[in-house]
Design a protein around this motif. Structure first.
Motif, PDB file in Angstrom:
ATOM      1  N   ASN A 181      48.051  -4.874-113.703  1.00 40.96           N
ATOM      2  CA  ASN A 181      47.193  -3.736-114.067  1.00 40.96           C
ATOM      3  C   ASN A 181      47.967  -2.421-114.108  1.00 40.96           C
ATOM      4  O   ASN A 181      47.438  -1.413-114.557  1.00 40.96           O
ATOM      5  CB  ASN A 181      46.042  -3.608-113.074  1.00 40.96           C
ATOM      6  N   TYR A 182      49.184  -2.430-113.592  1.00 42.55           N
ATOM      7  CA  TYR A 182      49.947  -1.182-113.537  1.00 42.55           C
ATOM      8  C   TYR A 182      51.105  -1.166-114.524  1.00 42.55           C
ATOM      9  O   TYR A 182      51.843  -0.200-114.602  1.00 42.55           O
ATOM     10  CB  TYR A 182      50.456  -0.948-112.106  1.00 42.55           C
ATOM     11  N   ARG A 183      51.269  -2.258-115.241  1.00 39.99           N
ATOM     12  CA  ARG A 183      52.389  -2.345-116.190  1.00 39.99           C
ATOM     13  C   ARG A 183      52.372  -1.215-117.198  1.00 39.99           C
ATOM     14  O   ARG A 183      53.403  -0.590-117.468  1.00 39.99           O
ATOM     15  CB  ARG A 183      52.315  -3.677-116.943  1.00 39.99           C
ATOM     16  N   GLN A 184      51.171  -0.946-117.741  1.00 44.94           N
ATOM     17  CA  GLN A 184      51.090   0.068-118.788  1.00 44.94           C
ATOM     18  C   GLN A 184      51.447   1.437-118.232  1.00 44.94           C
ATOM     19  O   GLN A 184      52.210   2.188-118.839  1.00 44.94           O
ATOM     20  CB  GLN A 184      49.682   0.086-119.388  1.00 44.94           C
ATOM     21  N   ARG A 185      50.930   1.729-117.031  1.00 41.43           N
ATOM     22  CA  ARG A 185      51.230   3.018-116.417  1.00 41.43           C
ATOM     23  C   ARG A 185      52.739   3.115-116.122  1.00 41.43           C
ATOM     24  O   ARG A 185      53.347   4.163-116.351  1.00 41.43           O
ATOM     25  CB  ARG A 185      50.428   3.197-115.131  1.00 41.43           C
ATOM     26  N   ALA A 186      53.321   2.019-115.644  1.00 40.83           N
ATOM     27  CA  ALA A 186      54.760   2.018-115.359  1.00 40.83           C
ATOM     28  C   ALA A 186      55.545   2.338-116.631  1.00 40.83           C
ATOM     29  O   ALA A 186      56.481   3.144-116.617  1.00 40.83           O
ATOM     30  CB  ALA A 186      55.186   0.672-114.779  1.00 40.83           C
ATOM     31  N   MET A 187      55.143   1.701-117.731  1.00 46.80           N
ATOM     32  CA  MET A 187      55.853   1.944-118.986  1.00 46.80           C
ATOM     33  C   MET A 187      55.675   3.390-119.451  1.00 46.80           C
ATOM     34  O   MET A 187      56.603   3.997-119.976  1.00 46.80           O
ATOM     35  CB  MET A 187      55.376   0.965-120.070  1.00 46.80           C
ATOM     36  N   GLU A 188      54.489   3.941-119.216  1.00 47.83           N
ATOM     37  CA  GLU A 188      54.266   5.340-119.578  1.00 47.83           C
ATOM     38  C   GLU A 188      55.174   6.266-118.780  1.00 47.83           C
ATOM     39  O   GLU A 188      55.751   7.210-119.324  1.00 47.83           O
ATOM     40  CB  GLU A 188      52.793   5.724-119.322  1.00 47.83           C
ATOM     41  N   LEU A 189      55.298   5.973-117.476  1.00 46.57           N
ATOM     42  CA  LEU A 189      56.158   6.800-116.630  1.00 46.57           C
ATOM     43  C   LEU A 189      57.612   6.688-117.078  1.00 46.57           C
ATOM     44  O   LEU A 189      58.347   7.680-117.121  1.00 46.57           O
ATOM     45  CB  LEU A 189      56.018   6.391-115.162  1.00 46.57           C
ATOM     46  N   LEU A 190      58.023   5.461-117.414  1.00 45.78           N
ATOM     47  CA  LEU A 190      59.402   5.261-117.874  1.00 45.78           C
ATOM     48  C   LEU A 190      59.631   5.999-119.190  1.00 45.78           C
ATOM     49  O   LEU A 190      60.689   6.576-119.421  1.00 45.78           O
ATOM     50  CB  LEU A 190      59.712   3.767-118.018  1.00 45.78           C
ATOM     51  N   GLU A 191      58.616   5.979-120.032  1.00 44.41           N
ATOM     52  CA  GLU A 191      58.677   6.722-121.293  1.00 44.41           C
ATOM     53  C   GLU A 191      58.870   8.219-121.012  1.00 44.41           C
ATOM     54  O   GLU A 191      59.728   8.885-121.579  1.00 44.41           O
ATOM     55  CB  GLU A 191      57.366   6.490-122.066  1.00 44.41           C
ATOM     56  N   LEU A 192      58.045   8.716-120.074  1.00 43.73           N
ATOM     57  CA  LEU A 192      58.053  10.137-119.722  1.00 43.73           C
ATOM     58  C   LEU A 192      59.424  10.573-119.195  1.00 43.73           C
ATOM     59  O   LEU A 192      59.842  11.717-119.375  1.00 43.73           O
ATOM     60  CB  LEU A 192      56.977  10.381-118.655  1.00 43.73           C
ATOM     61  N   THR A 193      60.138   9.650-118.535  1.00 42.92           N
ATOM     62  CA  THR A 193      61.430   9.998-117.947  1.00 42.92           C
ATOM     63  C   THR A 193      62.590   9.482-118.801  1.00 42.92           C
ATOM     64  O   THR A 193      63.740   9.492-118.364  1.00 42.92           O
ATOM     65  CB  THR A 193      61.560   9.418-116.529  1.00 42.92           C
ATOM     66  N   GLY A 194      62.278   9.041-120.009  1.00 45.33           N
ATOM     67  CA  GLY A 194      63.334   8.610-120.922  1.00 45.33           C
ATOM     68  C   GLY A 194      63.997   7.305-120.531  1.00 45.33           C
ATOM     69  O   GLY A 194      65.151   7.051-120.883  1.00 45.33           O
ATOM     70  N   LEU A 195      63.287   6.455-119.787  1.00 41.17           N
ATOM     71  CA  LEU A 195      63.903   5.204-119.323  1.00 41.17           C
ATOM     72  C   LEU A 195      63.295   3.975-119.991  1.00 41.17           C
ATOM     73  O   LEU A 195      63.602   2.849-119.611  1.00 41.17           O
ATOM     74  CB  LEU A 195      63.744   5.072-117.804  1.00 41.17           C
ATOM     75  N   ARG A 196      62.438   4.183-120.990  1.00 38.69           N
ATOM     76  CA  ARG A 196      61.704   3.074-121.569  1.00 38.69           C
ATOM     77  C   ARG A 196      62.614   1.910-121.976  1.00 38.69           C
ATOM     78  O   ARG A 196      62.359   0.760-121.664  1.00 38.69           O
ATOM     79  CB  ARG A 196      60.903   3.551-122.776  1.00 38.69           C
ATOM     80  N   GLU A 197      63.706   2.265-122.640  1.00 43.16           N
ATOM     81  CA  GLU A 197      64.566   1.181-123.138  1.00 43.16           C
ATOM     82  C   GLU A 197      65.393   0.523-122.024  1.00 43.16           C
ATOM     83  O   GLU A 197      66.082  -0.464-122.265  1.00 43.16           O
ATOM     84  CB  GLU A 197      65.496   1.718-124.239  1.00 43.16           C
ATOM     85  N   PHE A 198      65.306   1.083-120.794  1.00 43.04           N
ATOM     86  CA  PHE A 198      66.043   0.488-119.675  1.00 43.04           C
ATOM     87  C   PHE A 198      65.128  -0.326-118.770  1.00 43.04           C
ATOM     88  O   PHE A 198      65.551  -0.792-117.715  1.00 43.04           O
ATOM     89  CB  PHE A 198      66.739   1.578-118.870  1.00 43.04           C
ATOM     90  N   ALA A 199      63.874  -0.502-119.188  1.00 41.79           N
ATOM     91  CA  ALA A 199      62.878  -1.160-118.338  1.00 41.79           C
ATOM     92  C   ALA A 199      63.353  -2.521-117.826  1.00 41.79           C
ATOM     93  O   ALA A 199      63.098  -2.883-116.686  1.00 41.79           O
ATOM     94  CB  ALA A 199      61.564  -1.305-119.105  1.00 41.79           C
ATOM     95  N   ASN A 200      64.076  -3.255-118.675  1.00 39.72           N
ATOM     96  CA  ASN A 200      64.476  -4.604-118.276  1.00 39.72           C
ATOM     97  C   ASN A 200      65.926  -4.705-117.813  1.00 39.72           C
ATOM     98  O   ASN A 200      66.471  -5.797-117.683  1.00 39.72           O
ATOM     99  CB  ASN A 200      64.211  -5.579-119.419  1.00 39.72           C
ATOM    100  N   LYS A 201      66.536  -3.558-117.520  1.00 40.06           N
ATOM    101  CA  LYS A 201      67.911  -3.563-116.998  1.00 40.06           C
ATOM    102  C   LYS A 201      67.871  -3.606-115.471  1.00 40.06           C
ATOM    103  O   LYS A 201      66.883  -3.225-114.848  1.00 40.06           O
ATOM    104  CB  LYS A 201      68.646  -2.290-117.432  1.00 40.06           C
TER     105      LYS A 201
END
Lengths: 276, 256
Positions: free
Chosen positions: A121-141
């Motif tokens: 249930n928090y995946r989407q929010r996590a991705m939004e936060l990563l987006e906000l901090t410019g880390l979206r493309e590093f999510a799976n690193k």
């Protein structure tokens, strides 16, 4: 009138510290870490704690979170007396303390798992936060594939995942180089202003005077052994603050004022070397 | 392809040295006057290894089973005890003195006792190997479970995570590299223990082959058995290596 009565009348208070003291035992006898700390923090306020090493800034942060036991006084957060670790707090430390076997996304989701919530249930929010901090493309690193600044950004995302009303930050940018640190300051203010929901209350521990001035609504200056509050200084620089805010005369004057208070220098004296 | 070739080229020095040693060894026995019952020629060792009148598969099976059994028992009991020690300070204070005492015993000297307690067969050999190999696993498990950044523990407390969850999500994965590095030691100890067990009393196994070769001064046979033992040991070591690559890829190339 007790502190609780006062709280009822002032409902926009987030944190209330009333006569907080803390003494802990060591092999060479008891050490008084904090003495008679009194402070009221408003909802959505950004407060920095500055002071020399050993003035109890980090300890105070942990006392507020209920992670360390105080020896006297009361700590009230959102009208609730703090007796044990309190929920709805985001913590960010000097080191990113990411789990090195988890991807960045899974690290950001850790609070949900630890709190017994369904991480899905928090995946989407996590991705939004990563987006906000410019880390979206590093999510799976894995963390080791990211630079120190990026790791710290991931740690901030982790702190924000459960949308806490209170964010406690213990020298989060202390280990970063000066350039990255300035960038992260800007970014933190952006997240603080832009992240979903109302502005969070932030308690921010730092050694850096410019950082404290740049970020805060108020700066709390502490003195060591035992840790006490020396002065609380209003930072009335306009928001939103930008790179240019740092070169205004007001910024310089406030920084120098804090510097003088920390070193005991009289205005007009030549600046002294500040021992770390 | 270039990577594969690079790996291959890395092996060349070792292969050259191996061939040289074999050549010198064979020459020393063939023309150097070294007596074959002291040092058998590589050729006669190879002949012994391929000798179909010896039930090599039976011996390899018996010893391999003892080694693997000892390894599994040492790993399981070591991880269990190490976890108990890290879980509770009371358990730690209760268990540690006994474990330290057990570790200071010359474990090989206990082999005859095992024989009395559990009788002949593969079981005493398994117990011997497990006894020699389990201690490093206990210690490394306990250390790996405890070596956690204090901030990480605070993070668990902020979310009121129950103890088992902090173990499952944080402490246990953190301990993998520690446990796996202990298992590399245990892989070797399990071999020693199983062979010692076979030395003491056994009718089968590679250790038994070595003991019987002594009475007939058949050193080629002893060498052949030794080579089979080291092949089993190397295979087990390789399995642990694969396990660490799978379970703790983040720790690859570090010593933790």
């Amino acid at each position: 009138m007790t502190s609780e009565d006062r709280l009822d009348s002032v409902d926009n208070i987030s944190i209330l510290l009333d006569g907080v003291s803390m003494t802990y035992g060591t092999a060479s006898g008891p050490v008084e870490a904090l003495r008679d700390i009194n402070l009221a923090v408003r909802q959505g306020e950004f407060i920095s704690l500055v002071g020399p090493s050993g003035c109890g800034k980090s300890t105070l942060l942990r006392v507020v979170a209920g992670l360390r036991e105080r020896s006297a006084g009361t700590v009230t957060v959102d009208g609730q007396k703090v007796m044990r670790p309190i929920p709805n707090v985001g913590m960010v430390f000097q080191a990113a303390v990411l789990l090195k076997w988890r991807t960045i996304l899974d690290n950001v989701l850790l609070p949900a798992e630890l709190a017994g919530l369904n991480p899905r249930n928090y995946r989407q929010r996590a991705m939004e936060l990563l987006e906000l901090t410019g880390l979206r493309e590093f999510a799976n690193k894995l963390p080791r594939e990211l630079s120190g600044g990026m790791q710290q950004r991931a740690a901030i995302c982790r702190g924000l995942l459960l949308d806490p009303k209170l964010l406690l930050m213990d020298e989060p940018f202390g280990a970063l180089d000066a350039m990255t640190r300035d960038e992260m300051n800007l970014e933190l203010l952006r997240i603080w202003g832009e992240a979903s929901g109302a502005r969070k209350t932030v308690l921010f521990v730092t050694h850096s005077i410019p950082e404290a001035v740049f970020l805060s609504d108020r700066v709390v200056i502490m003195s060591p052994r035992p840790g006490r509050i020396d002065t609380v200084l209003d930072i009335d620089l306009p928001r939103p603050r930008t790179v240019e805010s740092r070169i205004t005369p007001e910024f310089g004057a406030l920084s120098l004022k804090i510097y003088d208070m920390l070193t005991g220098r009289q205005s007009g004296d030549a600046p002294r070397f500040v021992p770390a | 392809m270039a990577k594969l070739r690079g790996k291959f080229l890395e092996l060349v020095p070792a292969v050259v040295l191996f061939v040289a040693i074999m050549a010198i060894w064979q020459a020393a026995v063939s023309w150097g006057g070294v007596k074959p019952y002291l040092l058998p020629s590589p050729r006669s060792v190879l002949d012994a290894m391929l000798d179909t009148s010896i039930d090599w598969w039976g011996h390899i099976w018996a010893t391999g089973l003892a080694i693997v059994g000892a390894f599994v028992l040492a790993a399981a009991s070591g991880v269990l005890l190490g976890t108990m020690i890290a879980w509770s300070p009371v358990l730690s204070r209760a268990l540690m003195p006994f474990l330290v005492f057990l570790n200071t015993l010359p474990k090989v000297a206990i082999a005859p006792l095992f024989l009395i307690w559990v009788g002949y067969g593969i079981l005493p050999n398994i117990l011997m190997g497990a006894l020699i190999g389990f201690f490093p696993v206990v210690i490394n498990t306990a250390v790996g479970l405890s070596q956690i950044d204090h901030d990480m523990i605070d993070l668990g407390r902020v979310f009121s995570a129950p103890k088992w969850k902090v173990f499952a999500k944080i402490r246990i994965p953190n301990a993998y590299p520690y446990i796996l590095s202990a298992l590399k030691v245990t892989a070797t100890s399990a071999v020693v223990g199983a062979i010692v067990g076979e030395f003491v009393a056994s009718q089968t196994g590679l250790g038994y082959v070595i003991v019987t070769s002594q009475s007939s001064m058949n050193t080629a046979l002893a060498f052949a058995a030794l080579i089979y033992i080291s092949i089993i040991g190397l295979l087990l070591f390789a399995v642990v290596g694969l396990m660490s690559r799978y379970l703790a890829p983040w720790a690859e190339g570090t010593d933790a």
